[in-house]
Enzyme design. Sequence first.
Site, PDB file in Angstrom:
ATOM      1  N   ASN A 165       0.810  -1.234   0.000  1.00  0.00           N
ATOM      2  CA  ASN A 165       0.000   0.000   0.000  1.00  0.00           C
ATOM      3  C   ASN A 165       0.837   1.275   0.000  1.00  0.00           C
ATOM      4  O   ASN A 165       0.425   2.280  -0.562  1.00  0.00           O
ATOM      5  CB  ASN A 165      -1.045  -0.015   1.122  1.00  0.00           C
ATOM      6  CG  ASN A 165      -0.442  -0.017   2.504  1.00  0.00           C
ATOM      7  OD1 ASN A 165       0.691  -0.476   2.692  1.00  0.00           O
ATOM      8  ND2 ASN A 165      -1.179   0.467   3.465  1.00  0.00           N
ATOM      9  N   LYS A 203      12.596  -6.800   1.486  1.00  0.00           N
ATOM     10  CA  LYS A 203      11.715  -7.534   0.571  1.00  0.00           C
ATOM     11  C   LYS A 203      10.403  -6.776   0.386  1.00  0.00           C
ATOM     12  O   LYS A 203       9.560  -6.738   1.274  1.00  0.00           O
ATOM     13  CB  LYS A 203      11.402  -8.938   1.122  1.00  0.00           C
ATOM     14  CG  LYS A 203      10.780  -9.804   0.034  1.00  0.00           C
ATOM     15  CD  LYS A 203       9.917 -10.921   0.552  1.00  0.00           C
ATOM     16  CE  LYS A 203       8.457 -10.598   0.654  1.00  0.00           C
ATOM     17  NZ  LYS A 203       7.791 -10.153  -0.570  1.00  0.00           N
ATOM     18  N   GLY A 260       2.379  -5.704   7.504  1.00  0.00           N
ATOM     19  CA  GLY A 260       1.487  -6.441   6.613  1.00  0.00           C
ATOM     20  C   GLY A 260       0.288  -6.978   7.378  1.00  0.00           C
ATOM     21  O   GLY A 260      -0.082  -6.452   8.422  1.00  0.00           O
ATOM     22  N   GLY A 266       1.678 -12.054   9.426  1.00  0.00           N
ATOM     23  CA  GLY A 266       2.438 -11.736  10.649  1.00  0.00           C
ATOM     24  C   GLY A 266       2.547 -12.968  11.540  1.00  0.00           C
ATOM     25  O   GLY A 266       3.619 -13.276  12.068  1.00  0.00           O
ATOM     26  N   GLU A 324       3.909  -4.648  12.493  1.00  0.00           N
ATOM     27  CA  GLU A 324       2.942  -3.577  12.210  1.00  0.00           C
ATOM     28  C   GLU A 324       1.837  -4.222  11.391  1.00  0.00           C
ATOM     29  O   GLU A 324       2.017  -4.483  10.197  1.00  0.00           O
ATOM     30  CB  GLU A 324       3.598  -2.436  11.414  1.00  0.00           C
ATOM     31  CG  GLU A 324       4.796  -1.785  12.099  1.00  0.00           C
ATOM     32  CD  GLU A 324       4.446  -0.995  13.351  1.00  0.00           C
ATOM     33  OE1 GLU A 324       3.249  -0.755  13.608  1.00  0.00           O
ATOM     34  OE2 GLU A 324       5.387  -0.642  14.081  1.00  0.00           O
ATOM     35  N   CYS A 369      -3.586   1.044   6.547  1.00  0.00           N
ATOM     36  CA  CYS A 369      -3.747   0.322   7.820  1.00  0.00           C
ATOM     37  C   CYS A 369      -4.497   1.191   8.816  1.00  0.00           C
ATOM     38  O   CYS A 369      -5.243   0.693   9.635  1.00  0.00           O
ATOM     39  CB  CYS A 369      -2.395  -0.087   8.367  1.00  0.00           C
ATOM     40  SG  CYS A 369      -1.273   1.293   8.426  1.00  0.00           S
ATOM     41  N   GLU A 386     -10.821  -6.422   8.932  1.00  0.00           N
ATOM     42  CA  GLU A 386     -10.195  -5.448   8.039  1.00  0.00           C
ATOM     43  C   GLU A 386     -10.498  -5.832   6.588  1.00  0.00           C
ATOM     44  O   GLU A 386     -10.324  -6.982   6.204  1.00  0.00           O
ATOM     45  CB  GLU A 386      -8.674  -5.459   8.255  1.00  0.00           C
ATOM     46  CG  GLU A 386      -7.971  -4.411   7.428  1.00  0.00           C
ATOM     47  CD  GLU A 386      -6.457  -4.455   7.612  1.00  0.00           C
ATOM     48  OE1 GLU A 386      -5.861  -5.543   7.496  1.00  0.00           O
ATOM     49  OE2 GLU A 386      -5.872  -3.390   7.864  1.00  0.00           O
ATOM     50  N   GLU A 431       7.420   2.297  14.760  1.00  0.00           N
ATOM     51  CA  GLU A 431       8.174   2.891  13.654  1.00  0.00           C
ATOM     52  C   GLU A 431       8.267   4.377  13.987  1.00  0.00           C
ATOM     53  O   GLU A 431       7.400   4.913  14.666  1.00  0.00           O
ATOM     54  CB  GLU A 431       7.419   2.793  12.325  1.00  0.00           C
ATOM     55  CG  GLU A 431       7.065   1.406  11.879  1.00  0.00           C
ATOM     56  CD  GLU A 431       8.135   0.754  11.030  1.00  0.00           C
ATOM     57  OE1 GLU A 431       9.312   1.184  11.059  1.00  0.00           O
ATOM     58  OE2 GLU A 431       7.777  -0.214  10.344  1.00  0.00           O
TER      59      GLU A 431
HETATM   60  P1  NAD Z   1       0.557  -9.170   3.330  1.00  0.00           P
HETATM   61  O1  NAD Z   1       0.646  -9.629   4.751  1.00  0.00           O
HETATM   62  O2  NAD Z   1      -0.168 -10.005   2.380  1.00  0.00           O
HETATM   63  O3  NAD Z   1       2.032  -8.979   2.735  1.00  0.00           O
HETATM   64  C1  NAD Z   1       2.981  -8.153   3.364  1.00  0.00           C
HETATM   65  C2  NAD Z   1       4.367  -8.606   2.952  1.00  0.00           C
HETATM   66  O4  NAD Z   1       4.583  -9.916   3.466  1.00  0.00           O
HETATM   67  C3  NAD Z   1       4.574  -8.693   1.446  1.00  0.00           C
HETATM   68  O5  NAD Z   1       5.887  -8.290   1.142  1.00  0.00           O
HETATM   69  C4  NAD Z   1       4.409 -10.171   1.183  1.00  0.00           C
HETATM   70  O6  NAD Z   1       5.089 -10.612   0.033  1.00  0.00           O
HETATM   71  C5  NAD Z   1       5.041 -10.759   2.435  1.00  0.00           C
HETATM   72  N1  NAD Z   1       4.660 -12.133   2.738  1.00  0.00           N
HETATM   73  C6  NAD Z   1       3.531 -12.783   2.379  1.00  0.00           C
HETATM   74  N2  NAD Z   1       3.556 -14.043   2.865  1.00  0.00           N
HETATM   75  C7  NAD Z   1       4.721 -14.179   3.539  1.00  0.00           C
HETATM   76  C8  NAD Z   1       5.316 -15.234   4.260  1.00  0.00           C
HETATM   77  N3  NAD Z   1       4.718 -16.405   4.389  1.00  0.00           N
HETATM   78  N4  NAD Z   1       6.532 -15.025   4.816  1.00  0.00           N
HETATM   79  C9  NAD Z   1       7.154 -13.829   4.703  1.00  0.00           C
HETATM   80  N5  NAD Z   1       6.628 -12.790   4.028  1.00  0.00           N
HETATM   81  C10 NAD Z   1       5.421 -12.955   3.460  1.00  0.00           C
HETATM   82  O7  NAD Z   1      -0.008  -7.689   3.396  1.00  0.00           O
HETATM   83  P2  NAD Z   1      -0.392  -6.777   2.170  1.00  0.00           P
HETATM   84  O8  NAD Z   1      -1.619  -7.337   1.571  1.00  0.00           O
HETATM   85  O9  NAD Z   1       0.811  -6.515   1.329  1.00  0.00           O
HETATM   86  O10 NAD Z   1      -0.713  -5.407   2.920  1.00  0.00           O
HETATM   87  C11 NAD Z   1      -1.921  -5.151   3.542  1.00  0.00           C
HETATM   88  C12 NAD Z   1      -1.835  -5.396   5.032  1.00  0.00           C
HETATM   89  O11 NAD Z   1      -0.771  -4.630   5.589  1.00  0.00           O
HETATM   90  C13 NAD Z   1      -3.081  -4.930   5.756  1.00  0.00           C
HETATM   91  O12 NAD Z   1      -3.449  -5.885   6.718  1.00  0.00           O
HETATM   92  C14 NAD Z   1      -2.638  -3.643   6.433  1.00  0.00           C
HETATM   93  O13 NAD Z   1      -3.364  -3.279   7.575  1.00  0.00           O
HETATM   94  C15 NAD Z   1      -1.229  -3.955   6.749  1.00  0.00           C
HETATM   95  N6  NAD Z   1      -0.468  -2.723   6.961  1.00  0.00           N
HETATM   96  C16 NAD Z   1      -0.151  -2.374   8.234  1.00  0.00           C
HETATM   97  C17 NAD Z   1       0.528  -1.181   8.475  1.00  0.00           C
HETATM   98  C18 NAD Z   1       0.889  -0.768   9.870  1.00  0.00           C
HETATM   99  O14 NAD Z   1       1.719   0.115  10.009  1.00  0.00           O
HETATM  100  N7  NAD Z   1       0.309  -1.358  10.906  1.00  0.00           N
HETATM  101  C19 NAD Z   1       0.880  -0.355   7.403  1.00  0.00           C
HETATM  102  C20 NAD Z   1       0.540  -0.740   6.119  1.00  0.00           C
HETATM  103  C21 NAD Z   1      -0.139  -1.941   5.907  1.00  0.00           C
END
Ligand code: NAD
Length: 493
Positions: free
Chosen positions: A150, A173, A226, A231, A248, A282, A383, A460
């Site tokens: 995002n 990454k 993410g 997570g 996060e 987020c 979410e 952060e």
């Molecule tokens: P995601 O969890 O699908 O992916 C995030 C990252 O993790 C990507 O780089 C992805 O390739 C990687 N990833 C996926 N599977 C993995 C695994 N098994 N092992 C290691 N890495 C892996 O999230 P997204 O769809 O890219 O982003 C949206 C999410 O991020 C939402 O839930 C949002 O709330 C959250 N987010 C949180 C914050 C915050 O500061 N709290 C900020 C931005 C986004």
Amino acid sequence: MKTYPLYINGEFIQTKVEQEVINPATGEIIARASIASAAEIEAVLSSSRQAFDHGEWPRLSFAERKEFILKINQGILDQARELAELETLNTGKPIKETTFMDIPSSAKTFEHIAQNFEKYLSAQTIKVEDAECLLAREPMGVVVLIVPWNYPLLIASWKLASALAAGNTVILKPSSLTPLTALELAKIIDSAGLPKGAVNIINAGGDKIGSGLCSDKRVDMISFTGSNPVGRQIMGYSGQNSKKLIMELGGKSAAIILKDADLEVAVNGSLCSSFLNQGQMCTQMSRIFVQEDIYDKFIADFTAKAKRIKLGAGLDFQAQMGPLISAGQREKALAYVEKAKEQGAKLLCGGRIPQDNNLKQGFFFEPAVLADVRADMPIFQEEIFAPVVCVNKFSTSEEAVSLANKSDFGLACCIWSGDERLAQQVAAKINAGIIWINTYGMFYNQVPYGGFKQSGFGKELGKEGFLEYTRLKSVITDRSAEKKPLVNYWYAL
Ligand code: NAD
């Protein structure tokens, strides 16, 4: 077609296997990017470990490190326009956002950290009885940074600037949906002349490489932004060899609009807090609670303005909302809206795929406003990460606090009120890590940011966010007058 290599140990590596990178506004392929496999993961782990244990980066003086970090800041500024266009093409977000927010804020983070990290790292000495205790900050070691799609460059920059300034070596990454600006950043870092292995940047589906990268003993820390399911997976991998984590994660944040709020400001601020970046934030205020006295007026103004939001491809300067990141993300949003309607919620506007011919090829979605949502509905609890917002009524501020806190998440909250004392009282009762009063989305490099409850842990930004990338060493030295502390003679008396 432009191709983007990986950046490993100071070399640009083109892999045999590549992926297509899509423009979500048109579905067109805009570039190809290399994909890391097990061999490249081994290469980055070995490069980063070697660079930390024996390389130059952690051993540079603060002044040298500062100079490199300022060069990265300048490199981003020099290419700001190209980076903004690339981020817009790859994420779909309007060019106004990338030009005025994502890219300058990324550069600013490097500048802020460069100007402040030495102060943040300064050791403290405390005197306890006969001992002098030095509390020294050291880098963690090898740090893996995993970022979402995002805010690809901005979130990478938050993590990278701090991790690097603290003296760590770093593996970055990006999301494989949006790897392009991180891979461009590799070129900026390379031109800045950082020592080999200080920064490695790879691209791959997280499900393919996550376990290899996050369970390895050579990694000391993982900073992840993410979703909650990913997570939790990462916490599982990292548990195989203990490491420090920053998580996060997601949110389901609430805006509380009290009856004495400036309604115009609250309506406009809430449009931004619900729909900026297509609602894919987020800290999106996906639940809005409005005091009953002003509820009808708020609903009328808010939905009228939501209907006027102009959808379009991000490069169009007139577009106020771009497409969602993928077809899957749009399916998810549609499914939540349909389910909420079946469960009795009232759709006040949007929530559909637009029929405009210009938008047919992209993953566009009309911003949706729902009323009569109950707290037990999935749309209230989960979410969605899309421009979907629920608006509910409350009568007292206590009720608003209780509704806002009725969530497993605890990331952020907005309070809109003309009575600052009341707003501060409400803020104190909200179970969330960041609260905005009469504003939204102001992120400052000086102010720590991070969630409570299922929204994760660690910070952060700010001094506290920076210090996450360090470990604290206590060095205790005897200063007793006779230089013979009792404990040394425990068995000799
Ligand atoms: P995601 O969890 O699908 O992916 C995030 C990252 O993790 C990507 O780089 C992805 O390739 C990687 N990833 C996926 N599977 C993995 C695994 N098994 N092992 C290691 N890495 C892996 O999230 P997204 O769809 O890219 O982003 C949206 C999410 O991020 C939402 O839930 C949002 O709330 C959250 N987010 C949180 C914050 C915050 O500061 N709290 C900020 C931005 C986004």
